[in-house]
Write a protein that holds these residues in place. Structure first.
Motif, PDB file in Angstrom:
ATOM      1  N   TYR A 149      -5.971 -28.979 -10.771  1.00 55.19           N
ATOM      2  CA  TYR A 149      -5.553 -27.588 -10.937  1.00 55.19           C
ATOM      3  C   TYR A 149      -4.922 -27.046  -9.659  1.00 55.19           C
ATOM      4  O   TYR A 149      -5.360 -27.338  -8.543  1.00 55.19           O
ATOM      5  CB  TYR A 149      -6.744 -26.710 -11.314  1.00 55.19           C
ATOM      6  N   SER A 150      -3.890 -26.220  -9.831  1.00 53.67           N
ATOM      7  CA  SER A 150      -3.263 -25.534  -8.701  1.00 53.67           C
ATOM      8  C   SER A 150      -2.721 -24.191  -9.172  1.00 53.67           C
ATOM      9  O   SER A 150      -2.175 -24.084 -10.274  1.00 53.67           O
ATOM     10  CB  SER A 150      -2.130 -26.373  -8.118  1.00 53.67           C
ATOM     11  N   LEU A 151      -2.866 -23.162  -8.328  1.00 54.76           N
ATOM     12  CA  LEU A 151      -2.334 -21.847  -8.659  1.00 54.76           C
ATOM     13  C   LEU A 151      -0.811 -21.792  -8.519  1.00 54.76           C
ATOM     14  O   LEU A 151      -0.153 -20.982  -9.159  1.00 54.76           O
ATOM     15  CB  LEU A 151      -2.933 -20.789  -7.719  1.00 54.76           C
ATOM     16  N   HIS A 152      -0.268 -22.612  -7.655  1.00 54.27           N
ATOM     17  CA  HIS A 152       1.185 -22.625  -7.404  1.00 54.27           C
ATOM     18  C   HIS A 152       1.696 -21.240  -7.033  1.00 54.27           C
ATOM     19  O   HIS A 152       2.686 -20.749  -7.566  1.00 54.27           O
ATOM     20  CB  HIS A 152       1.948 -23.152  -8.630  1.00 54.27           C
ATOM     21  N   ARG A 153       1.014 -20.591  -6.099  1.00 57.50           N
ATOM     22  CA  ARG A 153       1.473 -19.284  -5.628  1.00 57.50           C
ATOM     23  C   ARG A 153       2.774 -19.440  -4.844  1.00 57.50           C
ATOM     24  O   ARG A 153       2.882 -20.259  -3.936  1.00 57.50           O
ATOM     25  CB  ARG A 153       0.427 -18.654  -4.712  1.00 57.50           C
ATOM     26  N   ASP A 154       3.727 -18.596  -5.155  1.00 58.66           N
ATOM     27  CA  ASP A 154       4.998 -18.607  -4.435  1.00 58.66           C
ATOM     28  C   ASP A 154       4.829 -18.001  -3.043  1.00 58.66           C
ATOM     29  O   ASP A 154       5.381 -18.485  -2.053  1.00 58.66           O
ATOM     30  CB  ASP A 154       6.041 -17.833  -5.241  1.00 58.66           C
ATOM     31  N   PHE A 155       4.045 -16.914  -2.960  1.00 61.47           N
ATOM     32  CA  PHE A 155       3.819 -16.259  -1.676  1.00 61.47           C
ATOM     33  C   PHE A 155       2.608 -15.347  -1.801  1.00 61.47           C
ATOM     34  O   PHE A 155       2.126 -15.069  -2.903  1.00 61.47           O
ATOM     35  CB  PHE A 155       5.053 -15.436  -1.244  1.00 61.47           C
ATOM     36  N   ILE A 156       2.109 -14.900  -0.650  1.00 61.06           N
ATOM     37  CA  ILE A 156       1.055 -13.888  -0.619  1.00 61.06           C
ATOM     38  C   ILE A 156       1.539 -12.719   0.233  1.00 61.06           C
ATOM     39  O   ILE A 156       2.320 -12.894   1.168  1.00 61.06           O
ATOM     40  CB  ILE A 156      -0.274 -14.441  -0.055  1.00 61.06           C
ATOM     41  N   LEU A 157       1.083 -11.527  -0.111  1.00 61.26           N
ATOM     42  CA  LEU A 157       1.393 -10.346   0.679  1.00 61.26           C
ATOM     43  C   LEU A 157       0.262 -10.109   1.665  1.00 61.26           C
ATOM     44  O   LEU A 157      -0.911 -10.241   1.320  1.00 61.26           O
ATOM     45  CB  LEU A 157       1.564  -9.119  -0.221  1.00 61.26           C
ATOM     46  N   ILE A 158       0.619  -9.772   2.895  1.00 58.59           N
ATOM     47  CA  ILE A 158      -0.368  -9.458   3.928  1.00 58.59           C
ATOM     48  C   ILE A 158      -0.012  -8.089   4.499  1.00 58.59           C
ATOM     49  O   ILE A 158       1.164  -7.767   4.681  1.00 58.59           O
ATOM     50  CB  ILE A 158      -0.402 -10.535   5.031  1.00 58.59           C
ATOM     51  N   GLU A 159      -1.027  -7.290   4.787  1.00 51.69           N
ATOM     52  CA  GLU A 159      -0.749  -5.905   5.188  1.00 51.69           C
ATOM     53  C   GLU A 159      -1.930  -5.326   5.952  1.00 51.69           C
ATOM     54  O   GLU A 159      -3.084  -5.684   5.721  1.00 51.69           O
ATOM     55  CB  GLU A 159      -0.477  -5.049   3.943  1.00 51.69           C
ATOM     56  N   HIS A 160      -1.614  -4.452   6.870  1.00 51.33           N
ATOM     57  CA  HIS A 160      -2.626  -3.665   7.569  1.00 51.33           C
ATOM     58  C   HIS A 160      -2.033  -2.270   7.714  1.00 51.33           C
ATOM     59  O   HIS A 160      -1.189  -2.020   8.577  1.00 51.33           O
ATOM     60  CB  HIS A 160      -2.941  -4.273   8.941  1.00 51.33           C
ATOM     61  N   LEU A 161      -2.465  -1.351   6.852  1.00 47.61           N
ATOM     62  CA  LEU A 161      -1.767  -0.087   6.663  1.00 47.61           C
ATOM     63  C   LEU A 161      -2.352   1.082   7.444  1.00 47.61           C
ATOM     64  O   LEU A 161      -1.774   2.169   7.439  1.00 47.61           O
ATOM     65  CB  LEU A 161      -1.735   0.259   5.164  1.00 47.61           C
ATOM     66  N   TRP A 162      -3.466   0.890   8.099  1.00 42.28           N
ATOM     67  CA  TRP A 162      -4.098   1.968   8.847  1.00 42.28           C
ATOM     68  C   TRP A 162      -3.157   2.446   9.959  1.00 42.28           C
ATOM     69  O   TRP A 162      -2.748   1.658  10.819  1.00 42.28           O
ATOM     70  CB  TRP A 162      -5.421   1.488   9.425  1.00 42.28           C
ATOM     71  N   LYS A 163      -2.830   3.712   9.956  1.00 38.48           N
ATOM     72  CA  LYS A 163      -1.917   4.269  10.962  1.00 38.48           C
ATOM     73  C   LYS A 163      -2.727   4.730  12.160  1.00 38.48           C
ATOM     74  O   LYS A 163      -3.175   5.871  12.237  1.00 38.48           O
ATOM     75  CB  LYS A 163      -1.108   5.417  10.357  1.00 38.48           C
ATOM     76  N   LEU A 164      -2.895   3.825  13.110  1.00 35.13           N
ATOM     77  CA  LEU A 164      -3.650   4.094  14.326  1.00 35.13           C
ATOM     78  C   LEU A 164      -2.854   3.531  15.492  1.00 35.13           C
ATOM     79  O   LEU A 164      -2.588   2.321  15.533  1.00 35.13           O
ATOM     80  CB  LEU A 164      -5.034   3.445  14.250  1.00 35.13           C
ATOM     81  N   PRO A 165      -2.435   4.345  16.445  1.00 33.10           N
ATOM     82  CA  PRO A 165      -1.563   3.855  17.514  1.00 33.10           C
ATOM     83  C   PRO A 165      -2.126   2.661  18.281  1.00 33.10           C
ATOM     84  O   PRO A 165      -1.362   1.797  18.726  1.00 33.10           O
ATOM     85  CB  PRO A 165      -1.418   5.083  18.424  1.00 33.10           C
ATOM     86  N   ASP A 166      -3.437   2.595  18.438  1.00 34.04           N
ATOM     87  CA  ASP A 166      -4.046   1.509  19.212  1.00 34.04           C
ATOM     88  C   ASP A 166      -4.062   0.177  18.466  1.00 34.04           C
ATOM     89  O   ASP A 166      -4.335  -0.860  19.071  1.00 34.04           O
ATOM     90  CB  ASP A 166      -5.482   1.890  19.593  1.00 34.04           C
ATOM     91  N   ILE A 167      -3.799   0.215  17.158  1.00 32.68           N
ATOM     92  CA  ILE A 167      -3.721  -1.010  16.357  1.00 32.68           C
ATOM     93  C   ILE A 167      -2.442  -0.907  15.535  1.00 32.68           C
ATOM     94  O   ILE A 167      -2.464  -0.407  14.405  1.00 32.68           O
ATOM     95  CB  ILE A 167      -4.943  -1.165  15.428  1.00 32.68           C
ATOM     96  N   PRO A 168      -1.310  -1.339  16.067  1.00 33.51           N
ATOM     97  CA  PRO A 168      -0.043  -1.156  15.350  1.00 33.51           C
ATOM     98  C   PRO A 168      -0.078  -1.733  13.941  1.00 33.51           C
ATOM     99  O   PRO A 168      -0.402  -2.902  13.736  1.00 33.51           O
ATOM    100  CB  PRO A 168       0.959  -1.902  16.236  1.00 33.51           C
TER     101      PRO A 168
END
Length: 470
Positions: A373-392
């Motif tokens: 078995y394989s999922l055969h994912r084309d891609f994954i999305l990665i995100e860090h949306l917290w708007k904090l200047p010390d952690i861009p």
């Protein structure tokens, strides 16, 4: 004659139609355990015999990722099966909206006949979280800036480490669980997260004092100045660098901190062993699934950084092991990209419960049923949306071959890496003319995925904030 037919029908059902009991499920979540802090990952220093044994008997996912590399958003994603872009929860946000808590796996399990428990770090602000569990106790590191941050809970008269405390609560839950129901137990360890307010950072139990004492840890990957110098100025001045100075900025400090970090992981492994022994003693080992995962990745001096938050692989990649003693194809190492949001779907699939249509992950159960078995994912999305200047804040996508990401609120170049030729992500190809076609293709994939996830939001985004420890 009708009575005779009914008799034989009832007899056949009693002999042949007895339903198999649904499995017990134990979900272990660690805090800041990087993907390679496991023996089975090829780490010859760390001692994790229980996790390694479960991986070698079950399925080890060598390319597992957190969709958001920070505990609050990642844990909300695990609970709800949704990307951060959809559930819109992270630090300094109001409580997780009820439209999303309705999707949480413990709530659905409880409504479908499971006895549900949770012990340790919830990490998500939820109104009356205890309502979603039959038994629960939520806690994290305490306010003291010394070892008391990890040592403040008691078993009897003894003050014990939070890892031991959570492990004992898990044992008590198993010992006292109703015999007429399957159970799902989530144990969310605070370890090996550093105690940020303390100079010492990592705290362990007395039994581990000699562990790794004679080990000289190899220098961190990409620890040279040139890799740090390439980072955006906001990252170089941000919390990743500040915490590197707390933990890893001298050779002596690096060795001491790594010993503490590894000791805390080994102590979690000890608790997993105790749970396995208890299950065997109670005759439940053959019907209990283990899922072991980290909430996000972790820099241990890579690029002269600490903690997580960024889009590089050490920050987003996590350990993941699934062991189901009932499955015919038990031993397997999987290279496919899998996600934290897949756990939610998988737990309900193992429990034989239909998942909500809103879930954005995939079930990993077929990996244990079928060796091909394989999922055969084309891609994954990665995100860090917290708007904090010390952690861009940053966001991007990853395929098996390519990594593309960009920062959201600062002026910094896009980044593009060929992961097949450059798995350490050292040569940014985004400005090279020969790579503009793939760069445009990845940008478009990212844009379309973001639009899709926004459409799947159940409530409007909220910008109100409240202060939360991270």
């Amino acid at each position: 004659m009708p009575y005779l037919l009914s008799f034989f029908l009832c007899l056949s059902l009693s002999l042949f139609g007895k339903e198999k009991p649904r499995p017990n499920i134990i979900f272990i979540l660690t805090d800041d355990q990087r993907w390679d802090a496991l023996g089975v990952a090829g780490n010859s220093i760390i001692k994790t015999p229980q996790m390694d044994n479960l991986a070698k008997k079950g399925v080890y996912f060598k390319n597992a990722f957190s969709t958001t590399p920070i505990c609050a958003a990642s844990r909300a994603s695990i609970l709800t099966g949704l990307y951060e872009r959809t559930h819109n929860y992270t630090f300094q946000k109001p409580s997780l909206q009820v439209q999303y808590t309705n999707l949480m796996y413990p709530k659905i399990l409880k409504e479908n006949g499971y006895h549900v428990g949770f012990y340790g770090k919830l990490g998500v602000a939820i109104d009356r979280p205890e309502q979603y569990f039959d038994e629960s106790d939520f806690y994290d590191r305490g306010p003291r800036s010394d070892k008391g941050g990890y040592f403040y809970k008691k078993i009897g008269a003894d003050t014990v480490h939070l890892t031991r405390y959570a492990g004992q609560q898990a044992q008590d839950f198993i010992s006292n669980a109703p015999k007429n129901k399957p159970f799902c137990l989530s144990v969310s360890f605070s370890a090996p997260h550093g105690h940020d307010s303390s100079v010492e950072q990592y705290f362990w139990q007395e039994k581990s004092n000699s562990l790794y004492e004679d080990i000289v840890f190899p220098r961190p990957s990409l620890g040279e100045d040139l890799y740090f110098d390439r980072l955006p100025i906001e990252v170089k001045n941000g919390f990743n660098r500040v915490r590197w100075k707390w933990r890893f900025d001298t050779p002596e400090k690096y060795q001491r901190m790594m010993r503490g970090y590894y000791r805390m992981i080994t102590e979690i492994d000890d608790e997993i062993g105790a749970l396995r022994n208890l299950l065997a003693k109670k005759g439940q080992a053959e019907n209990t699934i283990f899922i072991i995962m980290g909430d996000n990745g972790y820099f241990t001096g890579d690029r002269q950084l600490a903690d997580k938050w960024l889009m590089y692989d050490p920050s987003i990649r996590v350990p993941l092991i699934i062991f189901d003693p009932r499955m015919p194809n038990k031993a397997r190492t999987v290279s496919d990209m899998v996600l934290n949001i897949d756990i939610t779907q998988s737990i309900l699939d193992f429990a034989e419960i239909k998942s909500p249509v809103n879930y954005q992950g995939e079930s990993l159960k077929p990996y244990l049923n079928r060796s091909d078995y394989s999922l055969h994912r084309d891609f994954i999305l990665i995100e860090h949306l917290w708007k904090l200047p010390d952690i861009p804040s940053s966001e991007g996508i990853r395929t098996d071959k390519w990594k593309y990401f960009k920062y959201r609120y600062i002026q910094a170049p896009e980044e593009l890496y060929d992961l097949e030729k450059d798995p350490m992500e050292t040569k940014n190809l985004a400005q090279e003319q020969s790579h503009q076609k793939i760069l445009k293709k990845l940008r478009n994939k990212f844009t379309r995925k973001v639009a899709q996830l926004r459409k799947e939001q159940l409530v409007a985004e909220s910008s109100s904030q409240e202060q939360i420890k991270f």
